[in-house]
Design a protein around this motif. Structure first.
Motif, short mmCIF file in Angstrom:
data_model
loop_
_atom_site.label_atom_id
_atom_site.label_comp_id
_atom_site.label_asym_id
_atom_site.label_seq_id
_atom_site.Cartn_x
_atom_site.Cartn_y
_atom_site.Cartn_z
N ASN A 1 0.82 -1.22 0.00
CA ASN A 1 0.00 0.00 0.00
C ASN A 1 0.86 1.27 0.00
OD1 ASN A 1 0.99 -0.20 2.61
ND2 ASN A 1 -0.86 0.66 3.54
N GLN A 2 2.14 1.13 -0.31
CA GLN A 2 3.04 2.28 -0.32
C GLN A 2 3.38 2.68 -1.75
OE1 GLN A 2 6.27 0.77 2.11
NE2 GLN A 2 5.46 1.75 3.95
N LEU A 3 3.20 3.97 -2.04
CA LEU A 3 3.53 4.53 -3.36
C LEU A 3 4.64 5.55 -3.16
CD1 LEU A 3 2.89 4.82 -6.39
CD2 LEU A 3 1.14 6.52 -5.78
N TYR A 4 5.75 5.37 -3.87
CA TYR A 4 6.94 6.21 -3.69
C TYR A 4 7.02 7.28 -4.78
CZ TYR A 4 8.68 2.97 -0.16
OH TYR A 4 8.82 2.22 0.98
N LEU A 5 7.34 8.51 -4.36
CA LEU A 5 7.49 9.64 -5.27
C LEU A 5 8.88 10.24 -5.08
CD1 LEU A 5 4.33 9.50 -4.45
CD2 LEU A 5 4.24 11.86 -5.23
N TYR A 6 9.55 10.50 -6.19
CA TYR A 6 10.81 11.23 -6.14
C TYR A 6 10.70 12.40 -7.10
CZ TYR A 6 15.65 12.64 -6.47
OH TYR A 6 16.80 13.38 -6.44
N ALA A 7 10.86 13.63 -6.59
CA ALA A 7 10.70 14.82 -7.41
C ALA A 7 11.96 15.65 -7.42
CB ALA A 7 9.53 15.65 -6.90
N GLU A 8 12.35 16.09 -8.62
CA GLU A 8 13.55 16.92 -8.76
C GLU A 8 13.52 17.59 -10.12
OE1 GLU A 8 18.03 16.15 -7.44
OE2 GLU A 8 17.54 15.07 -9.27
N ASN A 9 13.84 18.88 -10.14
CA ASN A 9 13.97 19.64 -11.39
C ASN A 9 12.74 19.52 -12.28
OD1 ASN A 9 16.58 20.34 -10.60
ND2 ASN A 9 17.48 18.57 -11.61
N GLY A 10 11.55 19.62 -11.67
CA GLY A 10 10.32 19.63 -12.45
C GLY A 10 9.84 18.29 -12.95
N LYS A 11 10.45 17.19 -12.50
CA LYS A 11 10.00 15.86 -12.88
C LYS A 11 9.77 15.02 -11.63
CE LYS A 11 11.83 15.36 -17.56
NZ LYS A 11 12.60 14.50 -18.50
N VAL A 12 8.72 14.23 -11.65
CA VAL A 12 8.42 13.36 -10.53
C VAL A 12 8.33 11.92 -11.02
CG1 VAL A 12 5.92 13.81 -10.79
CG2 VAL A 12 6.81 12.86 -8.63
N ASP A 13 9.04 11.04 -10.34
CA ASP A 13 9.01 9.62 -10.63
C ASP A 13 8.11 8.92 -9.62
OD1 ASP A 13 10.85 10.14 -12.58
OD2 ASP A 13 12.54 9.18 -11.57
N SER B 1 -0.58 11.70 -8.44
CA SER B 1 -0.67 10.69 -7.37
C SER B 1 -2.01 9.98 -7.42
CB SER B 1 -0.46 11.35 -6.01
OG SER B 1 0.81 11.94 -5.90
N ALA B 2 -3.07 10.76 -7.62
CA ALA B 2 -4.41 10.16 -7.71
C ALA B 2 -4.53 9.31 -8.97
CB ALA B 2 -5.46 11.26 -7.70
N PHE B 3 -3.98 9.81 -10.08
CA PHE B 3 -4.04 9.08 -11.35
C PHE B 3 -3.33 7.73 -11.24
CE2 PHE B 3 -1.74 8.11 -15.33
CZ PHE B 3 -2.82 7.84 -16.16
N VAL B 4 -2.11 7.74 -10.69
CA VAL B 4 -1.34 6.50 -10.57
C VAL B 4 -2.05 5.53 -9.62
CG1 VAL B 4 0.82 5.50 -9.74
CG2 VAL B 4 0.85 7.56 -11.15
N SER B 5 -2.58 6.04 -8.52
CA SER B 5 -3.30 5.18 -7.58
C SER B 5 -4.49 4.51 -8.25
CB SER B 5 -3.77 6.00 -6.37
OG SER B 5 -2.69 6.53 -5.66
N GLU B 6 -5.21 5.28 -9.05
CA GLU B 6 -6.37 4.71 -9.76
C GLU B 6 -5.93 3.66 -10.76
OE1 GLU B 6 -10.15 6.18 -12.55
OE2 GLU B 6 -8.76 7.65 -11.70
N GLU B 7 -4.83 3.94 -11.49
CA GLU B 7 -4.33 2.97 -12.46
C GLU B 7 -3.94 1.65 -11.79
OE1 GLU B 7 -3.59 3.11 -16.05
OE2 GLU B 7 -5.25 4.50 -15.71
N LEU B 8 -3.47 1.74 -10.55
CA LEU B 8 -3.05 0.56 -9.82
C LEU B 8 -4.18 -0.11 -9.07
CD1 LEU B 8 0.31 1.98 -8.38
CD2 LEU B 8 0.07 0.24 -10.17
#
Length: 269
Positions: free
Chosen positions: A157-169, A196-203
């Motif tokens: 149930n964990q979703l990881y985000l890494y953001a830098e220089n205008g891009k988020v992974d 975040s909501a979009f990715v959660s829905e896709e998953l």
């Protein structure tokens, strides 16, 4: 790493470079570097122009010595994952058709983890800037961070985000295997919340059951945490202590660079 930062430990001595590891994180127009001794950071420099690699001025001494190991992280402008059992080196050109490769871009392919290979494209000028170090020193920039997350035994149930220089992974593991990995451009906290909501829905994950783990620049900015906390079960920082750092160095700001120590450099296919 948007603010230039430099550091030299009192123990730093280029005469001992044979015991040091040089880490280079390359973006499209700039690079940052770290020099480590075992798990200790002994030198750091951020946000140098790529010309400093081919014609070093400020870093002439640092880039002229021999190191125990050099690891170069390149961030692709587009990528796709191929499961290891399906990967065939002879098919790299066909995999690259998914990436809309331009004439000024080069395609690289490497193992990302035990289950996947990554096929990614980078600007040829970026590859040219580091080619004299040897292509076998290059790894995909996010590989170290992915390894750090895998070592943390992520829950389903964990979703990881890494953001830098205008891009988020976004990275999601299910049963300890990568289930989802993608990158988006963003401008503010509203974009982060939307993706975040979009990715959660896709998953197929319900936001009220998702734990967001933030890293990179946004992890230190309260506005992101405040907005995301309105929609998700919990929001917290992911800040693994990969290197021993002096107190004034923010580990969140150099996480992707430090995580390169978890990579094993391998020949680009």
């Amino acid at each position: 790493m948007s603010e230039q930062n430099t550091f030299r430990d009192l123990s730093f001595d280029l005469n001992r470079s044979a015991y040091y590891r040089l880490l280079l994180q390359i973006d499209s127009n700039s690079f940052s570097y770290a020099i480590t001794y075992e798990k200790e950071l002994v030198a750091l420099g951020t946000d140098y122009g790529l010309s400093e690699l081919s014609d070093p001025q400020d870093l002439a001494e640092e880039l002229a010595v021999n190191y125990k190991e050099i690891i170069i992280g390149l961030k692709g402008s587009g990528f796709t994952l191929v499961p290891a059992p399906l990967f065939n080196e002879d098919q790299i050109a066909n995999y690259a058709l998914l990436l809309d490769v331009k004439s000024n871009e080069k395609v690289l392919a490497q193992r990302l983890d035990k289950q996947n290979f990554i096929i990614y494209k980078v600007d040829e000028k970026t590859v040219a800037a580091v080619q004299h170090f040897g292509l076998d020193k290059i790894v995909y920039s996010g590989k170290g961070l992915i390894a750090a997350i895998a070592q943390a035994s992520p829950l389903n149930n964990q979703l990881y985000l890494y953001a830098e220089n205008g891009k988020v992974d976004f990275l999601y593991f299910k049963d300890n295997n990568i289930r989802f990995y993608n990158s988006f451009e963003f401008t503010d906290e509203n974009d982060i919340a939307y993706f975040s909501a979009f990715v959660s829905e896709e998953l197929g994950l319900s936001p009220n059951q998702v734990n967001l783990k933030l890293s990179g620049n946004i992890a230190s900015e309260g506005k992101y945490n405040a907005l995301l906390s309105r929609f998700f079960e919990s929001v917290s920082s992911f800040d693994p202590q990969i290197l021993e750092l002096p107190g004034h160095i923010n580990s969140k700001q150099i996480l992707n660079l430090a995580a390169l120590t978890l990579c094993v450099s391998s020949e680009v296919l």
